[in-house]
Design an enzyme around this catalytic site. Structure first.
Site, PDB file in Angstrom:
ATOM      1  N   HIS A   6      -3.831  -3.344   6.749  1.00 10.04           N
ATOM      2  CA  HIS A   6      -3.004  -3.455   5.548  1.00 10.04           C
ATOM      3  C   HIS A   6      -1.742  -4.285   5.825  1.00 10.04           C
ATOM      4  CE1 HIS A   6      -1.931  -2.070   1.529  1.00 10.04           C
ATOM      5  NE2 HIS A   6      -0.735  -1.721   1.969  1.00 10.04           N
ATOM      6  N   SER A   7      -1.936  -5.497   6.344  1.00  4.22           N
ATOM      7  CA  SER A   7      -0.800  -6.386   6.619  1.00  4.22           C
ATOM      8  C   SER A   7      -0.332  -7.037   5.325  1.00  4.22           C
ATOM      9  CB  SER A   7      -1.205  -7.498   7.590  1.00  4.22           C
ATOM     10  OG  SER A   7      -1.564  -6.958   8.824  1.00  4.22           O
ATOM     11  N   TYR A   8       0.977  -7.142   5.181  1.00  3.77           N
ATOM     12  CA  TYR A   8       1.570  -7.829   4.032  1.00  3.77           C
ATOM     13  C   TYR A   8       1.881  -9.272   4.424  1.00  3.77           C
ATOM     14  CZ  TYR A   8       2.345  -3.487   1.424  1.00  3.77           C
ATOM     15  OH  TYR A   8       2.175  -2.321   0.719  1.00  3.77           O
ATOM     16  N   GLN A 111     -10.093  -5.996  -0.327  1.00  2.00           N
ATOM     17  CA  GLN A 111      -9.136  -5.454  -1.287  1.00  2.00           C
ATOM     18  C   GLN A 111      -8.001  -6.474  -1.421  1.00  2.00           C
ATOM     19  OE1 GLN A 111      -9.692  -2.412  -2.664  1.00  2.00           O
ATOM     20  NE2 GLN A 111      -7.809  -2.131  -3.808  1.00  2.00           N
ATOM     21  N   GLU A 138      -7.398  -7.037   2.519  1.00  2.00           N
ATOM     22  CA  GLU A 138      -7.917  -6.034   3.435  1.00  2.00           C
ATOM     23  C   GLU A 138      -9.445  -6.065   3.426  1.00  2.00           C
ATOM     24  OE1 GLU A 138      -6.053  -2.215   2.359  1.00  2.00           O
ATOM     25  OE2 GLU A 138      -4.728  -3.432   1.123  1.00  2.00           O
TER      26      GLU A 138
END
Length: 173
Positions: A6-8, A111, A138
């Site tokens: 879940h890296s931004y 995602q 994701e």
């Protein structure tokens, strides 16, 4: 088993505005629609002609206001690379910085999330992040697949090996 990362990402830099002007192309012609609690309902629907359609490169902000809050949905990744290991999932570009990110994976879904729920979050060097400050891509199995037999299974039995690959490629011009 359905692990994800879940890296931004904000290709312009973490303190240089939102991601609405970033261009994205998703190599995914279908989504798994969700209910009001964001749980997949077990259907697979085409994206053609609806605000989830990023089959051709478009600015993220060009269609976001037609959605409740922004993007936060699983896309069904199209088989496209001719490789038995990886499919091209997405290309994201920022015209201001000239940065480009490609994502490749072996997973059936991705995602796409536009940090819809970020509100006044303190981050790096004390900078405050707001809604749409970054995006997440994701790669994953389809969420809630255990309850939908038409989704690819994410069950890993004893003795089996789970392999999940994500490859990012960054360039700039």
């Amino acid at each position: 088993m359905n692990l994800t990362q879940h890296s931004y990402w904000n290709l312009r830099g973490h303190d240089n505005g939102d991601i609405l002007s970033h261009t994205i192309q998703l190599f995914a012609s279908q989504i798994t629609p969700v209910d009001d609690k964001l749980i997949p309902i077990g259907e697979i629907k085409p994206v053609k002609g609806i605000p989830y359609d990023f089959l051709e490169p478009k600015e993220i902000g060009s269609q976001i206001h037609g959605l409740a809050g922004g993007y936060g949905i699983n896309y069904v990744v199209d088989k496209n690379s001719g490789s038995s290991h990886f499919n091209k999932v997405a290309v994201v570009e920022d015209s201001v910085s000239g940065r480009k990110m490609e994502l490749w994976s072996n997973q059936p879904g991705v995602q796409f999330y536009t940090s819809n729920m970020l509100k006044e979050v303190k981050g790096k060097n004390g900078f405050t992040y707001h809604q749409y400050a970054a995006l997440c891509l994701e790669t994953q199995g389809f969420p809630d697949s255990v309850n939908h037999p038409n989704f690819p299974s994410q069950i890993v039995n004893p003795g089996q090996t789970y392999k999940h690959f994500m490859v990012y490629r960054f360039t700039a011009h």
